[in-house]
Write an enzyme that holds these catalytic residues in place. Structure first.
Site, short mmCIF file in Angstrom:
data_model
loop_
_atom_site.label_atom_id
_atom_site.label_comp_id
_atom_site.label_asym_id
_atom_site.label_seq_id
_atom_site.Cartn_x
_atom_site.Cartn_y
_atom_site.Cartn_z
N SER A 160 -37.52 -8.26 -19.63
CA SER A 160 -37.44 -6.94 -20.50
C SER A 160 -36.49 -6.04 -19.97
O SER A 160 -35.50 -6.14 -19.62
CB SER A 160 -38.88 -6.78 -20.82
OG SER A 160 -38.66 -5.56 -21.75
N ASP A 258 -39.63 -12.62 -30.85
CA ASP A 258 -39.06 -11.15 -30.19
C ASP A 258 -38.08 -10.44 -31.04
O ASP A 258 -37.09 -10.95 -31.39
CB ASP A 258 -38.53 -11.68 -28.86
CG ASP A 258 -38.24 -10.13 -28.13
OD1 ASP A 258 -38.70 -9.37 -28.58
OD2 ASP A 258 -38.17 -10.61 -26.80
N HIS A 290 -42.34 -11.65 -27.58
CA HIS A 290 -41.89 -10.82 -25.97
C HIS A 290 -43.07 -11.13 -25.04
O HIS A 290 -44.18 -10.69 -25.32
CB HIS A 290 -41.70 -9.23 -26.38
CG HIS A 290 -40.80 -8.63 -25.39
ND1 HIS A 290 -39.49 -8.97 -25.32
CD2 HIS A 290 -41.25 -7.61 -24.49
CE1 HIS A 290 -38.94 -8.30 -24.27
NE2 HIS A 290 -40.13 -7.53 -23.81
#
Length: 326
Positions: A160, A258, A290
């Protein structure tokens, strides 16, 4: 958390900000101590890297490592939108124990300062500091590094926003004298946090999640360029792109569900077009969202993710490659 105060802004599941300027983090504040993990037989300890800013890290190594054995050195940057989580978060601690066991590597998980107390680019600067430290004589005083880290097999890995920082740090290597002192072999980017003002791919048909990511970034980074700030959009006007990325190989991992997926795909495509790193690979994982591997590191698809990272870190490279995990 104080339910009696007036709320100014809430970005679930990250943070609630009150009109008086105070705030509550909604997640990512749990702490797990370092030590020997009985399941993976990986051991860890905490170290202080930059006392003046409080930059610290948690080092991991396989407990079974023999004397004089040298292993790849992985510098890891956790996710959390620059707002939540830390090196001591139990979910990350469990995940990194598993990753180290699979990769058979020395891993340094960086604890950087977070928004909103410390506006960007503090997190980027804090994450650069461990690289400067590794290149210094001070790192040789750390026995786990001195005895077992192969500094010629250095990787940056993050998920991320940590993957976002891995990119920017690799670009900084290109222009900094540190790039002459350290050899950065590769970067592993798990569900990278890149974005942009104009929607692409599945973002077009998902305006609600597009708006949520927009609002999150505008809270994280106060910029007149919004979601086209070069920190979040490496391909916006005036951004550096990926030309000259200072490493030999890159692995991008994206997940089907995601909302950031197509930004990761775009990053991979731009890498290939640039003729940059000799090896650019992408792994797409079907049916998951995610950070799924952080919340469930024991699931089969998380295990395959770890195995793919391990192969990337320990292999000699396979050129450009696409892989889909169903």
């Amino acid at each position: 958390m104080d339910s009696s105060k007036d709320v100014s802004l809430e970005i679930f599941p990250f943070i609630r900000v009150y009109k008086d300027g105070t705030f509550d983090r909604l997640a990512g504040f749990e702490i797990a101590p370092p030590g020997l993990d009985p399941e993976t037989r990986v051991e860890s300890k905490d170290i202080l890297i930059l006392p003046e800013n409080g930059v610290s890290a948690r080092i991991y190594r396989p407990s079974s490592i023999s004397a004089n054995t040298k292993l790849p050195l992985v510098i890891y940057f956790h996710g959390g939108a620059f707002i939540i989580f830390s090196k001591a978060d139990p979910k990350y601690h469990s995940c990194l124990n598993t990753l180290v066991a699979e990769c058979n590597a020395i891993l340094v998980s960086v604890d950087y300062r977070r928004v909103p107390e410390h506006p960007l680019p503090a997190a980027y600067d804090d994450s650069w500091a461990p690289l400067q430290w590794i290149a210094s004589e001070e790192a040789q005083s750390e026995p786990w590094l001195r005895e077992h880290a192969d500094f010629d097999r250095l990787f940056l890995v993050g998920d991320s926003c940590g993957a976002n920082m891995s990119h920017h740090l690799a670009m900084r290597f290109r222009d900094d004298v540190l790039g002459e002192r350290l050899k950065l072999l590769g970067i592993g980017m798990i569900q990278p946090y890149f974005w942009g003002e104009m929607p692409i791919g599945t973002e077009v048909a998902d305006p609600d999640r597009k708006a949520w990511v927009d609002n999150t970034w505008r809270f994280v980074c106060v910029s007149d360029k919004g979601c086209d700030d070069p920190l979040i959009n490496p391909f916006a006007d005036g951004a550096a792109g990926v030309d000259g990325l200072a490493c030999e190989k890159v692995l991008v991992i994206v997940s089907e569900k995601d909302i950031l997926r197509d930004r990761g795909r775009l990053y991979y495509e731009k890498l290939v077009e640039s003729g940059g790193p000799a090896e650019a690979e992408i792994m797409e994982i079907d049916g998951v969202d995610h950070m799924f591997h952080i919340y469930d590191p024991s699931c089969e698809k998380a295990k395959r993710l770890f195995k793919r990272l391990a192969s990337f870190i320990n292999s000699d490279g396979e050129g450009h490659k696409k892989e889909t995990v169903e």
